[in-house]
Motif scaffolding. Structure first.
Motif, mmCIF file in Angstrom:
data_model
loop_
_atom_site.group_PDB
_atom_site.id
_atom_site.type_symbol
_atom_site.label_atom_id
_atom_site.label_comp_id
_atom_site.label_asym_id
_atom_site.label_seq_id
_atom_site.Cartn_x
_atom_site.Cartn_y
_atom_site.Cartn_z
ATOM 1 N N VAL A 216 27.433 31.382 38.505
ATOM 2 C CA VAL A 216 28.398 32.177 39.428
ATOM 3 C C VAL A 216 29.244 30.987 40.473
ATOM 4 O O VAL A 216 30.321 31.516 40.395
ATOM 5 C CB VAL A 216 27.248 32.906 40.584
ATOM 6 C CG1 VAL A 216 28.162 33.271 41.642
ATOM 7 C CG2 VAL A 216 26.612 33.986 39.716
ATOM 8 N N GLY A 217 28.688 29.848 40.531
ATOM 9 C CA GLY A 217 29.573 28.856 41.109
ATOM 10 C C GLY A 217 30.606 28.488 40.094
ATOM 11 O O GLY A 217 32.008 28.254 40.981
ATOM 12 N N GLY A 218 30.492 28.504 39.001
ATOM 13 C CA GLY A 218 31.561 28.465 38.024
ATOM 14 C C GLY A 218 32.801 29.189 38.341
ATOM 15 O O GLY A 218 33.942 29.064 38.045
ATOM 16 N N ALA A 219 32.494 30.549 38.383
ATOM 17 C CA ALA A 219 33.271 31.733 38.423
ATOM 18 C C ALA A 219 33.997 31.557 39.607
ATOM 19 O O ALA A 219 35.217 31.643 39.954
ATOM 20 C CB ALA A 219 32.470 33.000 38.456
ATOM 21 N N LEU A 220 33.304 31.142 40.866
ATOM 22 C CA LEU A 220 34.026 30.842 42.066
ATOM 23 C C LEU A 220 34.818 29.768 42.019
ATOM 24 O O LEU A 220 35.817 29.749 42.639
ATOM 25 C CB LEU A 220 32.868 30.499 43.243
ATOM 26 C CG LEU A 220 31.907 31.726 43.421
ATOM 27 C CD1 LEU A 220 30.992 31.197 44.705
ATOM 28 C CD2 LEU A 220 32.659 32.883 44.240
ATOM 29 N N THR A 221 34.666 28.620 41.361
ATOM 30 C CA THR A 221 35.533 27.726 41.034
ATOM 31 C C THR A 221 36.903 28.059 40.505
ATOM 32 O O THR A 221 37.933 27.839 40.875
ATOM 33 C CB THR A 221 34.749 26.548 40.301
ATOM 34 O OG1 THR A 221 33.692 25.990 40.749
ATOM 35 C CG2 THR A 221 35.803 25.398 39.998
ATOM 36 N N ALA A 222 36.798 29.015 39.505
ATOM 37 C CA ALA A 222 37.884 29.707 39.209
ATOM 38 C C ALA A 222 38.695 30.404 40.115
ATOM 39 O O ALA A 222 39.943 30.224 39.967
ATOM 40 C CB ALA A 222 37.554 30.449 37.742
#
Length: 500
Positions: free
Chosen positions: A427-433
């Motif tokens: 989920v954090g990776g998606a927020l990074t994007a």
């Protein structure tokens, strides 16, 4: 002296001597040329360290650390301290990255010197910082490791305080105070290990060296906190945004590109390697803190309205992925941490170069005042877009591997806790994007703001020269991760072997 020993000495001696030469050269531009030439020679020496009869695949369980090249000389015989240097597949990529970024920063000063002081002094300080960082990555003696770890503090403080922004002195003091806190913890941790084991040799200490469980728990706590400050890892990260925002462009590049890696490298090489029982005991806590850093760093980035500050906070999240990989204590996780370190250094170094170029041209870092960049400066906007998508983890670019394999390692670790952490990290990776795409929408799209509307479309040759190697490396590591991982397979497997 063998070729490997000569190169180990040369990689440290060249920037040290170069800093003195630059300081005593009276003419400004000549001094900066000398510094750049010395940095180039240092990079050549660093690259050549990979060659030799080092047996990449000759690693075994004892000793777990088997450097390709070593230099072991008496340093303080009365205290049984040794000047012990070595390099292997874990440290060599970081040595090369340090030498490369220092060269690019010294070369950049030939074109632009930030306001605040002479370019000669700035280049001399960059070379001193390089000595400290390279020594940290090459030291295989705990006391020597600590000594090089401390060399970086004062010159980096001077770079921020002397050539930084309007609030530079406060940011420099904050950096120094936090770093001193980490130094005290590191010194106590080193003393605990050396006093209990009777040696400071990292080669002999890797695997615990017979240290009791209590000693390892205490040592890992002290060492882990010390490296968490330097990395920096949440919640000990609050010095980072101020230091990055106020530092000159070359200072931000060195800070993000390699200085943070001293903490994560120390965590792997020293804290985990010397105190494996402590690492196993603390692994769940490290995993939780890593995911907290990923999520909190991403959410803060979504709320940021200043360009360099956003990039600085993105480092908190990226270092969270590195910590998550380490926390799994698996070969896949540690490999993810190693390639994540290199990818972050390359990509974030490029991002800070680009952010500095934008601020130098527009005299502002406010995202609301930077719209429409692609209309007036399409080349700069295109490079910013490339760096942003590389940092958000687009497959095929360097940022993908560290994040993807850290999550994969957590899933492979298994159990409710690690599975939950893997999901939250994803989920954090998606927020990074999300925050990088928001950055690009605000800065490159829309009608040009008054600050952006007056920009010229071209880029200086010096800028392209400094940025091109980082663009190429982001592509090369993304397409061929074995450039980093292939060298580290043997030492990582040996390290994981002593963790079991």
């Amino acid at each position: 002296m063998s070729l490997g020993e000569f190169l180990l000495v040369a990689v440290l001696a060249l920037p040290a001597v170069g800093a003195v030469l630059v300081a005593v050269t009276p003419r400004e531009r000549v001094a900066r040329l000398v510094g750049t030439a010395v940095a180039a020679l240092t990079l050549v020496g660093a690259v050549l360290l990979v060659f030799g009869d080092h047996g990449w695949f000759g690693y075994g369980p004892a000793p777990a650390v088997q450097p390709w090249h070593q230099l072991d000389l008496p340093w303080v015989p009365g205290l049984d301290l040794r000047f012990h240097l070595g390099v292997d597949g874990i440290s060599w990529p970081l040595v090369v990255l340090t030498a490369l970024l220092t060269l690019l920063c010294c070369g950049y000063t030939l074109w632009r010197v930030p306001a605040g002081g002479s370019g000669r002094a700035l280049v001399a300080l960059l070379l001193v910082v390089e000595v400290g960082i390279l020594g940290t990555f090459l030291a295989v003696d705990l006391v020597l490791f600590f000594a090089f770890f401390e060399v970086v503090l004062l010159p980096m403080y001077a770079i921020i305080a002397g050539w930084g922004g309007a609030d530079r002195r406060r940011a420099a003091r904050k950096f120094a105070l936090y770093t001193l806190l980490g130094s005290v913890l590191l010194l106590v941790g080193v003393y605990v290990v050396v006093a209990a084991a009777g040696t400071a040799d990292i080669v002999a200490l890797t695997g615990g060296a017979g240290l009791s469980r209590g000693t390892q728990l205490a040592a890992f706590t002290l060492l882990g906190l010390a490296f968490a400050v330097k990395a920096p890892l949440w919640p000990l990260h609050s010095w980072l945004p101020d230091a990055h925002t106020q530092a000159p462009t070359v200072g931000s590049v060195i800070l993000a590109g390699v200085l943070l890696k001293m903490g994560t490298y120390g965590l792997i090489r020293v804290a985990v390697g010397v105190a494996p029982e402590g690492a196993r005991w603390a692994a769940p806590v490290l995993g939780v803190l890593a995911v907290a850093a990923i999520l909190i760093g991403s959410l803060v980035c979504l709320a940021q309205d200043e360009l360099k500050r956003l990039i600085a906070y993105s480092s908190v999240g990226h270092m969270g992925f590195v910590l998550l990989g380490v926390a799994t204590l698996t070969a896949t996780g540690i490999q993810a941490a190693l390639i994540g370190n290199i990818a972050h250094g390359v990509i974030t170094g490029l991002l800070f170069f680009l952010a500095g170029a934008v601020k130098d041209r527009t005299h502002t870092g406010a995202l609301a005042e930077l719209s429409g960049l692609r209309e007036t400066a399409p080349r700069l906007a295109g490079l910013l877009g490339f760096a942003a998508v590389a940092s958000l983890g687009l497959p095929g670019l360097a940022g993908f591997w560290g994040e993807a394999f850290a999550v994969f390692a957590a899933v492979r670790r298994g159990g409710p806790l690690w599975t939950t952490l893997a999901v939250l990290a994803a989920v954090g990776g998606a927020l990074t994007a999300a925050y990088f795409l928001r950055l690009l929408r605000q800065v490159t799209h829309g009608r040009p703001s008054p600050a952006v509307g007056r920009l010229a479309p071209g880029l200086a040759g010096a800028e392209l020269t400094a940025w091109a190697p980082l663009v190429l490396l982001a592509l090369a590591v993304g397409l061929a991760p074995t450039l980093v991982l292939g060298l580290a397979t043997g030492p990582v497997d040996a390290l994981v072997g002593v963790l079991r």
